[in-house]
Design an enzyme around this catalytic site. Sequence first.
Site, mmCIF file in Angstrom:
data_model
loop_
_atom_site.group_PDB
_atom_site.id
_atom_site.type_symbol
_atom_site.label_atom_id
_atom_site.label_comp_id
_atom_site.label_asym_id
_atom_site.label_seq_id
_atom_site.Cartn_x
_atom_site.Cartn_y
_atom_site.Cartn_z
ATOM 1 N N ARG A 295 -8.741 12.054 12.548
ATOM 2 C CA ARG A 295 -7.322 11.755 12.792
ATOM 3 C C ARG A 295 -6.477 13.034 12.757
ATOM 4 O O ARG A 295 -6.771 13.948 11.982
ATOM 5 C CB ARG A 295 -6.827 10.726 11.760
ATOM 6 C CG ARG A 295 -7.531 9.383 11.935
ATOM 7 C CD ARG A 295 -7.099 8.374 10.903
ATOM 8 N NE ARG A 295 -5.703 8.017 11.032
ATOM 9 C CZ ARG A 295 -5.052 7.248 10.162
ATOM 10 N NH1 ARG A 295 -5.687 6.779 9.096
ATOM 11 N NH2 ARG A 295 -3.797 6.954 10.351
ATOM 12 N N ASP B 142 1.746 -1.309 11.798
ATOM 13 C CA ASP B 142 0.459 -1.748 11.235
ATOM 14 C C ASP B 142 0.161 -3.211 11.549
ATOM 15 O O ASP B 142 -0.948 -3.689 11.307
ATOM 16 C CB ASP B 142 0.454 -1.542 9.712
ATOM 17 C CG ASP B 142 0.457 -0.062 9.350
ATOM 18 O OD1 ASP B 142 0.101 0.763 10.222
ATOM 19 O OD2 ASP B 142 0.821 0.265 8.209
ATOM 20 N N LYS C 132 0.832 -1.206 0.000
ATOM 21 C CA LYS C 132 0.000 0.000 0.000
ATOM 22 C C LYS C 132 0.868 1.257 0.000
ATOM 23 O O LYS C 132 0.614 2.189 -0.762
ATOM 24 C CB LYS C 132 -0.924 -0.041 1.226
ATOM 25 C CG LYS C 132 -1.892 1.106 1.323
ATOM 26 C CD LYS C 132 -3.135 0.733 2.111
ATOM 27 C CE LYS C 132 -2.909 0.727 3.611
ATOM 28 N NZ LYS C 132 -2.673 2.068 4.183
HETATM 29 C C1 S3P Z 1 2.431 4.757 6.183
HETATM 30 C C2 S3P Z 1 3.023 5.059 7.371
HETATM 31 C C3 S3P Z 1 2.509 4.596 8.678
HETATM 32 C C4 S3P Z 1 1.550 3.444 8.529
HETATM 33 C C5 S3P Z 1 0.553 3.688 7.436
HETATM 34 C C6 S3P Z 1 1.248 3.873 6.098
HETATM 35 C C7 S3P Z 1 3.007 5.299 4.935
HETATM 36 O O1 S3P Z 1 1.836 5.647 9.316
HETATM 37 O O2 S3P Z 1 0.882 3.219 9.746
HETATM 38 O O3 S3P Z 1 -0.337 2.590 7.320
HETATM 39 O O4 S3P Z 1 2.686 4.780 3.846
HETATM 40 O O5 S3P Z 1 3.793 6.245 5.010
HETATM 41 P P1 S3P Z 1 2.634 6.740 10.183
HETATM 42 O O6 S3P Z 1 3.610 7.388 9.322
HETATM 43 O O7 S3P Z 1 1.581 7.714 10.635
HETATM 44 O O8 S3P Z 1 3.228 5.979 11.341
#
Ligand code: S3P
Length: 449
Positions: A141, A336, A39
Amino acid sequence: MSESNVVTLKSTEEQQDLIIQSPASGLCLQGSLRVPGDKSISHRALMLGAIAQGETIIKGLLLGEDPRSTAACFRALGAEISELNTEEVRVRGIGLGQLQEPVDVLNAGNSGTTMRLMLGLLASHPGLFFTVTGDSSLRSRPMSRVVKPLQQMGAQIWGRQGNSLAPLAIQGTLLKPIHYHSPIASAQVKSCILLAGLMTEGQTTVTEPALSRDHSERMLKAFGAQLSIDPETNSVTITGQAHLQGQNVIVPGDISSAAFWLVAGAIVPGSELCIENVGVNPTRTGILEALSMMGADIELENQREVAGEPVADLRVRYGKLKACEIAGNLIPRLIDEIPILAVAAVFAQGTTVIKDAAELRVKESDRIAVMASELNRMGAKVTELPDGLEITGGTPLKGAEVNSHTDHRIAMSLAIAALNATGTTTIHGAEAAAISYPDFFESLIKIIK
Ligand code: S3P
């Protein structure tokens, strides 16, 4: 979709119930499977493709709801993006600084990555006005974590509750480079500032307290940005006004999606699964380290590098698990995966403590509160900590009615817990899985033997 004796899906107009009926004779999981594209890498490939010069070709893109939100936003900002599919997506970039003012609100849906990374780009486009929103989860959020550093760069952003919640309004302006010391290890914060820094004259540095995922750094370099990394201080510096050139991106399978099968294979007696083509970037492999501390039998096979990211096939076999402590710098490397690790801990001998993970409270749901309440409904012994969970394993789970709280990772974690519970479990709001794993239920049915 096809159904089995074990797994049934019931859909109404608003939501889907996943019903898992564990046979009295037990079940086991066997076979090979592939998980959808990563993702984080999918979002970045679409975004960098959109702001680069020329064409970007993406193979293996995740077709979940979150990357669809990113594609829709960047189409509205002027990029040409072909219909999304896993084989090949073509992005005709518009060039750095060339985003167009959209005629409507940009909607990031459920996706924090879409909103936070995009804000860095929007704020740095002088003369253009943007509004951004998301679904009810995303609108609750915190956005101040990116709004504040962007304001230090000179950004003009307004929103609810002191500019901290979406919907947000942005008046693009010329930003100045900064050195930002982030109080949290967050790849979304880091990437937002780096993308804003791309448009400034000079060097922008982000220093974080622990290393977060580095997909932005890898991909920005591949697209031609000037970037230097200081691993001693967890700092990244980007030089503005770069020339970004479209690239071919091959998206590996998402280790965050593979995590569900790793835990399923480890806890369901008699199981053996091979999850092929999984990204094993060291900033993401905390799940492998945590499961190894718990004594799980996992092997990395066929390790290779694909388009700048390490990839491997992961083989997992059932075995007895023991409790462990998960804390500190490991947390950002498995943030995650904590909901599914909590499921592993329920089946491990002893008390597992997960701490330093207060971030979980501001994910798609409050994952600390939700995992504790839903697993306890099934008979587990889980206690909430302010910044984590304490889980005493070894109590057998019983089927129950549980709820995803519209959070994709909660829906899938509860489905895996249900495989090892006696009786029938009904997971309300199971449709949330489509955010990151649209084929989750089909894959589940395929491996149940
Ligand atoms: C992500 C960073 C993470 C993760 C999110 C995807 C990203 O969040 O939890 O699902 O793609 O940069 P945070 O940067 O807020 O920790």
